[in-house]
Design a protein around this motif. Structure first.
Motif, PDB file in Angstrom:
ATOM      1  N   ASN A  38       0.878  -1.240   0.090  1.00 11.55           N
ATOM      2  CA  ASN A  38      -0.016   0.220   0.133  1.00 11.55           C
ATOM      3  C   ASN A  38       0.827   1.182  -0.105  1.00 11.55           C
ATOM      4  OD1 ASN A  38      -2.503   1.253  -0.251  1.00 11.55           O
ATOM      5  ND2 ASN A  38      -2.609   1.399   2.040  1.00 11.55           N
ATOM      6  N   ASN A  39       1.777   1.273   0.834  1.00 12.09           N
ATOM      7  CA  ASN A  39       2.813   2.434   0.850  1.00 12.09           C
ATOM      8  C   ASN A  39       3.580   2.635  -0.516  1.00 12.09           C
ATOM      9  OD1 ASN A  39       2.163   3.412   3.282  1.00 12.09           O
ATOM     10  ND2 ASN A  39       3.931   2.386   4.566  1.00 12.09           N
ATOM     11  N   ALA A  40       4.057   1.445  -0.937  1.00 10.32           N
ATOM     12  CA  ALA A  40       4.768   1.430  -2.178  1.00 10.32           C
ATOM     13  C   ALA A  40       3.998   2.218  -3.350  1.00 10.32           C
ATOM     14  CB  ALA A  40       5.071   0.017  -2.348  1.00 10.32           C
ATOM     15  N   LYS A  94       1.370   4.147  -2.861  1.00  9.41           N
ATOM     16  CA  LYS A  94       0.910   5.589  -2.343  1.00  9.41           C
ATOM     17  C   LYS A  94       2.423   6.453  -2.615  1.00  9.41           C
ATOM     18  CE  LYS A  94       0.166   6.155   2.121  1.00  9.41           C
ATOM     19  NZ  LYS A  94      -0.567   5.625   3.372  1.00  9.41           N
ATOM     20  N   TYR A  95       3.584   5.970  -2.317  1.00  9.30           N
ATOM     21  CA  TYR A  95       4.513   6.891  -2.562  1.00  9.30           C
ATOM     22  C   TYR A  95       5.358   6.757  -3.910  1.00  9.30           C
ATOM     23  CZ  TYR A  95       3.599   7.741   2.588  1.00  9.30           C
ATOM     24  OH  TYR A  95       3.047   7.900   3.670  1.00  9.30           O
ATOM     25  N   THR A  96       4.755   6.008  -4.612  1.00  8.93           N
ATOM     26  CA  THR A  96       5.454   5.961  -5.945  1.00  8.93           C
ATOM     27  C   THR A  96       4.794   6.655  -6.929  1.00  8.93           C
ATOM     28  OG1 THR A  96       6.222   3.696  -5.522  1.00  8.93           O
ATOM     29  CG2 THR A  96       6.355   4.347  -7.838  1.00  8.93           C
ATOM     30  N   GLU A 111       5.210   8.759  13.071  1.00  5.64           N
ATOM     31  CA  GLU A 111       6.209   9.654  12.203  1.00  5.64           C
ATOM     32  C   GLU A 111       5.787   9.291  10.867  1.00  5.64           C
ATOM     33  OE1 GLU A 111       9.313  10.984  12.605  1.00  5.64           O
ATOM     34  OE2 GLU A 111       9.050  10.884  14.917  1.00  5.64           O
ATOM     35  N   ARG A 112       5.922  10.692  10.102  1.00  4.91           N
ATOM     36  CA  ARG A 112       5.708  10.850   8.494  1.00  4.91           C
ATOM     37  C   ARG A 112       6.898  11.684   8.392  1.00  4.91           C
ATOM     38  NH1 ARG A 112       0.804  12.198   6.213  1.00  4.91           N
ATOM     39  NH2 ARG A 112       1.230  10.681   4.615  1.00  4.91           N
ATOM     40  N   MET A 113       7.424  11.394   7.135  1.00  2.00           N
ATOM     41  CA  MET A 113       8.233  12.044   6.564  1.00  2.00           C
ATOM     42  C   MET A 113       7.873  13.334   6.156  1.00  2.00           C
ATOM     43  SD  MET A 113      11.242  10.674   3.847  1.00  2.00           S
ATOM     44  CE  MET A 113      11.063  11.655   2.619  1.00  2.00           C
ATOM     45  N   GLY A 163       0.795   2.998   9.935  1.00  2.00           N
ATOM     46  CA  GLY A 163       0.801   1.712   9.306  1.00  2.00           C
ATOM     47  C   GLY A 163       2.182   1.105   9.403  1.00  2.00           C
ATOM     48  N   LEU A 164       3.484   1.635   9.229  1.00  2.00           N
ATOM     49  CA  LEU A 164       4.719   0.897   9.528  1.00  2.00           C
ATOM     50  C   LEU A 164       4.736   0.424  11.097  1.00  2.00           C
ATOM     51  CD1 LEU A 164       7.023   2.610   7.011  1.00  2.00           C
ATOM     52  CD2 LEU A 164       6.016   0.214   6.956  1.00  2.00           C
ATOM     53  N   THR A 165       4.213   1.144  11.913  1.00  2.00           N
ATOM     54  CA  THR A 165       4.579   0.784  13.171  1.00  2.00           C
ATOM     55  C   THR A 165       3.655  -0.423  13.471  1.00  2.00           C
ATOM     56  OG1 THR A 165       4.152   3.102  13.692  1.00  2.00           O
ATOM     57  CG2 THR A 165       4.180   1.739  15.596  1.00  2.00           C
TER      58      THR A 165
HETATM   59  P1  ADP Z   1       1.548   6.660   6.667  1.00  2.00           P
HETATM   60  O1  ADP Z   1       0.286   6.528   6.820  1.00  2.00           O
HETATM   61  O2  ADP Z   1       1.910   8.109   6.506  1.00  2.00           O
HETATM   62  O3  ADP Z   1       2.108   6.072   5.115  1.00  2.00           O
HETATM   63  P2  ADP Z   1       3.356   4.740   7.450  1.00  2.00           P
HETATM   64  O4  ADP Z   1       3.780   4.275   8.834  1.00  2.00           O
HETATM   65  O5  ADP Z   1       3.014   3.580   6.777  1.00  2.00           O
HETATM   66  O6  ADP Z   1       2.441   5.718   7.726  1.00  2.00           O
HETATM   67  O7  ADP Z   1       4.732   5.274   7.011  1.00  2.00           O
HETATM   68  C1  ADP Z   1       5.552   6.135   7.527  1.00  2.00           C
HETATM   69  C2  ADP Z   1       6.341   6.977   6.753  1.00  2.00           C
HETATM   70  O8  ADP Z   1       7.184   6.348   6.085  1.00  2.00           O
HETATM   71  C3  ADP Z   1       5.434   7.646   5.612  1.00  2.00           C
HETATM   72  O9  ADP Z   1       4.907   8.975   6.289  1.00  2.00           O
HETATM   73  C4  ADP Z   1       6.622   7.907   4.455  1.00  2.00           C
HETATM   74  O10 ADP Z   1       7.174   9.119   4.872  1.00  2.00           O
HETATM   75  C5  ADP Z   1       7.201   6.759   4.838  1.00  2.00           C
HETATM   76  N1  ADP Z   1       7.248   5.915   4.075  1.00  2.00           N
HETATM   77  C6  ADP Z   1       6.770   4.359   3.981  1.00  2.00           C
HETATM   78  N2  ADP Z   1       6.679   3.610   2.956  1.00  2.00           N
HETATM   79  C7  ADP Z   1       7.508   4.387   1.995  1.00  2.00           C
HETATM   80  C8  ADP Z   1       7.590   4.177   0.613  1.00  2.00           C
HETATM   81  N3  ADP Z   1       7.405   2.918   0.132  1.00  2.00           N
HETATM   82  N4  ADP Z   1       8.313   5.133  -0.058  1.00  2.00           N
HETATM   83  C9  ADP Z   1       8.690   6.398   0.546  1.00  2.00           C
HETATM   84  N5  ADP Z   1       8.359   6.612   1.815  1.00  2.00           N
HETATM   85  C10 ADP Z   1       7.624   5.817   2.450  1.00  2.00           C
END
Ligand code: ADP
Length: 733
Positions: free
Chosen positions: A483-485, A487-489, A536-538, A552-554
């Motif tokens: 899902n993150n991949a 989202k962030y691609t 934590e979010r970037m 999500g990652l937590t």
């Molecule tokens: P969020 O709900 O913000 O996606 P996550 O815990 O899943 O929260 O991710 C934390 C942060 O890690 C994200 O806000 C993003 O900054 C970074 N991140 C996670 N996965 C990716 C990814 N595939 N590419 C770039 N950044 C990512």
């Protein structure tokens, strides 16, 4: 009278004259002209000598040392009235002239001097007792004369030396007094010096004792001279003996400080110690305070030690140069203190991070909630407005649905996170096909990525697809990462999902590696360690425009941890990210063929240790069906007793349950391994446990068991394990 010449002739004339005077024969007519002439000279000389102011004496050298002549001055020195009076007073002998106490010394001195003198001269000083009885000193210049005709005699000049001698005596006495006085002074000085030296020595010893006392805790003590760049050891630890080659020898200070850091100091502390012990730093710090210390780590024999170095200024205040450096292993208290400080620092840091993260989360949340809520309100209003326009209403409803899904996802994640945080949750294990699961996730990703035209590929290299584990959690883990991949691609990007199996021989577990690699926005190096932290979010939503709660990652990491696996992230900003999850899953062999081995089951007696009656029955049946002989024990204690009292070779193997009353399986295994009889102690033990985590397996192996199998029993796997364990034992015999 004969013709005479030379020096002594005058004296001889005088003697003649005296003799003539004495004998009373004095007829000038009987004499020749020359004799008369000589006599007249002698007469004149005698008169002259009579009148000279100093005393003059002639006496015979031998016999009674009879006096021949004394002039008037001498007679006066002796306070006599006439020559006759003088002769009477001295008993007409030189012996009567000298004070009886001095006589022997004087005569010896005279004869000694005459013997050693070329000119027969002598000089003596002695006391006389004149007629008035008052003792006086005289000095006596004598001359020994030998004449064939007249015999041996002395003629002597005598003068009063009382004053001279007295003066000299006074002077000598003064000198002696002075010397004595000086000696006295010297003595008292010496005494004082001795006293002072004793005090200094005592003080020195006291100081040494104080140094010893104060330095008892220090393993090494060095004395350093900063000005001269020298260091001298006072005491050396084994460690520092290296730098000084065991001897107490002087070294160059700068070299020593540098070498010490390079040789002993922990790499992470080197910079700090080098700074703190540079000569300039020591000078600067000690200029303001008499001492300072630093704590750091050293590596000695591959172990970390906590060291405290104290540096003390022992020179004067004008310019720091002489310092003492004491090294010691920091006692436990300081070490605890340092550790406590470290923990506090970490805790404080974490608290700060958590605070910031929480605040960011709250502002993100309010934003993230409001955005879809606004959409819901907005599109609802729009639908109402266009209630008759079916297409517009449907479109609005679609948008409302999407926004609601977003909100639901958000709420669900928060709830899930809270749930994970708040309690331990059990595993829900089942049989499933790991490739199918990944396939499903791949399909979802393809669907999700369609709108962004993402390429999503799947790569699989798996030998055992059927596994036993918590499918749902694994699904959730992969879903979150994929899902993150997506989202962030950005549009047009690529995602590679892969699964690899790494099977270890003899184990019923395989390690599966799930990798999700994208060409997305990436994460900067500093942020990577933090992305698994809650909230934590970037980029927050406002900036990134990407919706997310930072949970999500937590949650993902929590789940991976719970399954005993590992998650890692490798990423580069603007290039992409790779998330890898490694999990150990129990494999289910579809190939039921057990490995052939030449173990004859009828020879094998197995002790089954199991507290659950039903399990015991099943296990016994399975084993007996295979031809094994089975004995049972319902807890670890009974099992240990049975093995301990068994004959060697009675049992071939133990099947050990882990959780049992009275004594659990691991304690029992340890007790068996500790038995005295090596044959009994080394009996193969296989753990049979309901727990499938790597940590459980490790604990069983650590307890001394040969293998760890999980329940429910997979018959081929169990038989395989029994046979391979027995084969292994046989091989080693
Ligand atoms: P969020 O709900 O913000 O996606 P996550 O815990 O899943 O929260 O991710 C934390 C942060 O890690 C994200 O806000 C993003 O900054 C970074 N991140 C996670 N996965 C990716 C990814 N595939 N590419 C770039 N950044 C990512």
């Amino acid at each position: 009278m004969n013709e005479r010449d030379g020096d002594n002739s005058i004296i001889e004339y005088m003697l003649d004259l005296l003799r003539i005077e004495e004998s009373g024969k004095f007829l000038l007519a009987d004499l020749s002209d020359s004799e008369r002439e000589n006599l007249s000279v002698a007469f004149r000389i005698k008169n002259f000598i009579d009148e000279i102011p100093g005393g003059f004496l002639i006496y015979y050298a031998d016999g009674d040392e009879k006096i021949v002549y004394a002039n008037k001055a001498l007679i006066k020195i002796f306070k006599c009235d006439s020559f006759a009076d003088f002769k009477a007073h001295t008993h007409n002998s030189f012996k009567g002239i000298v004070h009886p106490d001095d006589l022997d010394g004087v005569e010896q001195s005279i004869s000694k001097q005459i013997e050693s003198s070329m000119d027969n001269l002598d000089y003596v000083e002695y006391r006389i007792i004149p007629k008035d009885g008052i003792v006086r000193w005289v000095e006596d210049y004598g001359h020994f004369v030998h004449r064939e005709s007249a015999g041996d005699f002395y003629y002597v000049f005598i003068s009063d030396a009382t004053e001279k001698v007295t003066r000299r005596m006074v002077e000598t006495a003064t000198l002696i007094n002075d010397r004595k006085e000086k000696e006295k002074q010297l003595l008292s000085l010496t005494e004082e010096y001795d006293k002072e030296r004793k005090l200094i020595r005592q003080e020195h010893l006291r100081r040494l004792e104080v140094i010893e006392g104060l330095s008892v805790n220090y393993d090494s003590i060095l004395y350093a001279d900063l000005d001269n760049n020298k260091v001298l050891p006072y005491r050396l630890s084994v460690r520092l003996e290296r730098q000084f080659e065991k001897k107490l020898q002087v070294r160059e200070l700068a070299w020593f400080l540098d070498d010490y850091v390079k040789t002993w100091v922990h790499p992470d502390d080197r910079k700090y110690v080098a700074e703190q012990t540079s000569i300039e730093h020591i000078r600067k710090t000690l200029a303001n305070s008499p001492t300072y210390y630093l704590n750091y780590r050293c590596i000695y024999k591959k172990e970390t030690q906590y060291i405290q170095l104290r540096i003390v200024n022992v020179g004067g205040n004008d310019g720091v140069s002489q310092v003492v450096m004491g090294y010691r292993n920091v006692d436990e208290e300081v070490m605890r203190e340092m550790k406590r400080k470290q923990i506090l620092e970490v805790a404080l840091n974490n608290a700060k991070i958590a605070e910031v993260a929480k605040n960011t989360f709250l502002s993100n949340m309010s934003h993230d909630m409001r955005t879809p809520l606004n959409a819901v309100y907005g599109y609802a209003a729009l639908a109402r407005k266009n209630i008759d326009d079916r297409t517009a209403v449907l479109d609005a409803l679609d948008k409302i649905e999407t926004a609601s899904t977003c909100m639901l996802d958000l709420v669900e994640k928060v709830l899930e996170f809270t749930y994970l945080e708040s309690k331990e949750h059990a595993l829900d294990e089942e049989e499933f096909n790991v490739c199918e699961l990944v396939n499903e996730e791949h399909a979802t990703a393809v669907r999700m990525g369609e709108s962004k035209r993402l390429t999503v590929e799947l790569h699989s290299s798996v030998a055992h697809e059927n596994v036993y584990g918590d499918k749902q959690k694994l699904q959730q883990i992969l879903h979150n990462i994929i899902n993150n991949a997506v989202k962030y691609t950005p549009a047009g990007g690529r995602i590679d999902i892969s699964i690899d199996e790494n099977k270890t021989e003899t184990s019923e577990f395989s390690t599966y590696k799930f990798t999700v690699k994208d060409t997305g926005i990436g994460i900067d190096k500093d942020s990577i360690p933090r992305i698994f932290e809650p909230f934590e979010r970037m980029y927050n939503t406002t900036h990134g425009g990407i919706y997310g709660a930072g949970l999500g990652l937590t949650i993902t990491k929590n789940l991976v941890d719970h399954l005993g696996g590992e998650i890692t992230c490798d990423s580069e900003l603007d290039k992409g990210s790779t998330f890898t999850v490694a999990l150990s899953l129990k494999i289910i062999k579809t190939d039921k063929q057990s490995q052939a081995c030449d173990i004859d089951a009828s020879d094998v007696k197995i002790l089954v240790v199991e507290d659950n009656e039903l399990n015991m029955e099943i296990e016994t049946e399975i084993l007996e069906e295979q031809g094994f002989t089975v004995d049972t024990a319902i807890n670890g204690k009974i099992a240990v007793d049975k093995i301990a009292s068994a004959k060697p070779d009675e049992y071939s193997l133990v099947l050990m349950d882990i959780q049992m009353p009275v004594m659990d399986g691991r304690t029992a295994a340890k007790a068996i391994r500790a038995l005295d009889d090596p044959e009994l102690a080394n009996i193969p033990i296989i753990a049979l446990s309901a727990n499938a985590f790597e940590s459980d397996k490790r604990a069983s192996i650590e307890a001394g068991m040969n293998a760890h199998l999980t329940k429910p029993i997979d018959v081929p796997v169990l038989l395989d394990a029994i046979k391979s364990t027995l084969a292994e034992v046989k091989k080693n015999q």
